[in-house]
Scaffold this active site. Structure first.
Site, short mmCIF file in Angstrom:
data_model
loop_
_atom_site.label_atom_id
_atom_site.label_comp_id
_atom_site.label_asym_id
_atom_site.label_seq_id
_atom_site.Cartn_x
_atom_site.Cartn_y
_atom_site.Cartn_z
N LYS A 10 -25.72 -13.19 11.51
CA LYS A 10 -25.76 -14.24 10.50
C LYS A 10 -25.17 -13.73 9.17
O LYS A 10 -24.99 -12.52 8.98
CB LYS A 10 -27.20 -14.72 10.32
CG LYS A 10 -27.80 -15.37 11.59
CD LYS A 10 -29.24 -15.82 11.32
CE LYS A 10 -29.90 -16.45 12.52
NZ LYS A 10 -31.29 -16.90 12.23
N PHE A 58 -37.52 -26.96 6.17
CA PHE A 58 -36.53 -26.00 5.67
C PHE A 58 -35.14 -26.21 6.29
O PHE A 58 -34.26 -25.36 6.17
CB PHE A 58 -37.00 -24.56 5.93
CG PHE A 58 -37.39 -24.30 7.36
CD1 PHE A 58 -36.44 -23.96 8.31
CD2 PHE A 58 -38.72 -24.40 7.76
CE1 PHE A 58 -36.78 -23.73 9.63
CE2 PHE A 58 -39.09 -24.17 9.09
CZ PHE A 58 -38.11 -23.84 10.02
N ARG A 90 -33.08 -10.45 23.14
CA ARG A 90 -34.19 -10.95 22.31
C ARG A 90 -35.17 -9.82 21.97
O ARG A 90 -35.73 -9.77 20.88
CB ARG A 90 -34.95 -12.07 23.03
CG ARG A 90 -34.23 -13.40 23.09
CD ARG A 90 -34.15 -14.16 21.79
NE ARG A 90 -35.39 -14.62 21.23
CZ ARG A 90 -35.48 -15.50 20.24
NH1 ARG A 90 -34.39 -16.03 19.70
NH2 ARG A 90 -36.63 -15.85 19.75
N THR A 96 -39.08 -13.98 15.42
CA THR A 96 -38.37 -14.83 14.46
C THR A 96 -38.75 -14.50 13.01
O THR A 96 -37.90 -14.38 12.14
CB THR A 96 -38.69 -16.32 14.75
OG1 THR A 96 -38.44 -16.57 16.14
CG2 THR A 96 -37.86 -17.25 13.90
N ARG A 107 -34.66 -7.57 13.43
CA ARG A 107 -35.25 -8.45 12.42
C ARG A 107 -36.34 -7.77 11.62
O ARG A 107 -36.48 -7.99 10.41
CB ARG A 107 -35.78 -9.71 13.11
CG ARG A 107 -34.66 -10.63 13.59
CD ARG A 107 -35.17 -11.69 14.54
NE ARG A 107 -34.22 -12.78 14.70
CZ ARG A 107 -34.45 -13.84 15.46
NH1 ARG A 107 -35.59 -13.94 16.13
NH2 ARG A 107 -33.55 -14.80 15.55
N ASN A 121 -33.14 -13.60 9.01
CA ASN A 121 -33.48 -12.60 10.03
C ASN A 121 -32.26 -12.01 10.73
O ASN A 121 -32.36 -11.51 11.85
CB ASN A 121 -34.49 -13.18 11.01
CG ASN A 121 -34.04 -14.52 11.57
OD1 ASN A 121 -32.90 -14.91 11.42
ND2 ASN A 121 -34.95 -15.21 12.24
N HIS A 124 -29.06 -14.14 15.46
CA HIS A 124 -29.50 -15.21 16.35
C HIS A 124 -29.24 -14.77 17.77
O HIS A 124 -28.22 -14.14 18.06
CB HIS A 124 -28.71 -16.51 16.09
CG HIS A 124 -28.89 -17.52 17.18
ND1 HIS A 124 -29.95 -18.38 17.20
CD2 HIS A 124 -28.18 -17.75 18.31
CE1 HIS A 124 -29.87 -19.13 18.30
NE2 HIS A 124 -28.81 -18.76 18.99
N1 UDP Z 1 -36.76 -20.35 10.74
C1 UDP Z 1 -37.36 -20.28 9.49
N2 UDP Z 1 -38.70 -20.54 9.40
C2 UDP Z 1 -39.46 -20.85 10.48
C3 UDP Z 1 -38.84 -20.92 11.73
C4 UDP Z 1 -37.48 -20.65 11.83
O1 UDP Z 1 -36.70 -19.99 8.50
O2 UDP Z 1 -40.68 -21.08 10.32
C5 UDP Z 1 -35.30 -20.08 10.84
C6 UDP Z 1 -35.00 -18.64 11.26
O3 UDP Z 1 -33.83 -18.20 10.57
C7 UDP Z 1 -34.78 -18.78 12.74
C8 UDP Z 1 -34.08 -20.14 12.84
O4 UDP Z 1 -34.73 -20.92 11.83
O5 UDP Z 1 -34.01 -17.72 13.26
C9 UDP Z 1 -34.20 -20.84 14.18
O6 UDP Z 1 -35.54 -20.94 14.53
P1 UDP Z 1 -36.07 -20.65 15.99
O7 UDP Z 1 -37.47 -21.15 16.07
O8 UDP Z 1 -35.09 -21.17 17.00
O9 UDP Z 1 -36.14 -19.04 16.04
P2 UDP Z 1 -35.21 -17.96 16.79
O10 UDP Z 1 -34.84 -18.52 18.13
O11 UDP Z 1 -34.00 -17.74 15.91
O12 UDP Z 1 -36.06 -16.73 16.88
MG MG Z 2 -34.07 -20.36 18.72
#
Ligand code: UDP
Ligand code: MG
Length: 165
Positions: A10, A58, A90, A96, A107, A121, A124
């Protein structure tokens, strides 16, 4: 099970010069990189990538983040391929929420939570095979990938495009 997964470094990762570190960490998986490019993320691509987050408070901040408004306007997109690619990648990414992520994960080591509450973070990675397929087809065209991950078809299009002058 052989899988493919979409990885995005990112804009915060690029701004912080973490590309090398992230790729080195991911090389621990011994997976194959079958596609890679630098992308300037349009609002449309950001919206489609995060379509499932549309109702989150957000959401707008998240779009600005992935479009690079707070860092650099670029993302590095890659496809990793191999045995259990999705869970292997992952695991190295970590949770996350960077504060809850294993400190040794990408992360956990490099992420932060902004004052606006967005998890910056760094990376992705697709969470399951269905998401991987949707995301890979969103970010890459068949010819940009060195193997045939999904069925593709030949289409004849008369389009204007830029070429070297
Ligand atoms: N995100 C955030 N706050 C939250 C959940 C998600 O800022 O409470 C952001 C974060 O950058 C995350 C992205 O939204 O990577 C996508 O969320 P997802 O739940 O898909 O998490 P990921 O698959 O990236 O772990
Ligand atoms: Mg996701």
């Amino acid at each position: 099970m052989t899988q493919q997964t979409l990885v995005l470094i990112k804009p915060d990762g690029l701004k912080k010069s973490l590309t090398g570190n992230v790729l080195t960490r991911l090389s621990e998986t011994k997976l194959d990189i079958v596609a890679a490019k630098i992308v300037k993320v349009s609002r449309e691509l950001a919206e489609r990538h995060y379509a499932h987050m549309k109702d989150k408070p957000f959401y707008e901040e998240l779009l600005k983040y992935i479009m690079g408004e707070y860092h650099k306007r670029k993302v590095m997109a890659l496809i990793y391929w191999g045995e259990d690619a999705i869970s292997k990648v992952r695991a190295i990414c970590g949770s996350t929420n960077p504060e809850e992520a294993d400190p040794v994960s990408i992360r956990g080591a490099y992420g932060r939570i902004t004052t606006k509450g967005v998890y910056e973070n760094v990376i992705h990675a697709s969470t399951n095979e269905e998401e991987a397929e949707r995301e890979i087809k969103l970010w890459f065209q068949p010819d940009e990938i060195i193997s045939n991950l999904y069925p593709a078809k030949i289409v004849k299009e008369k389009i204007e495009k830029r070429a070297w002058a």
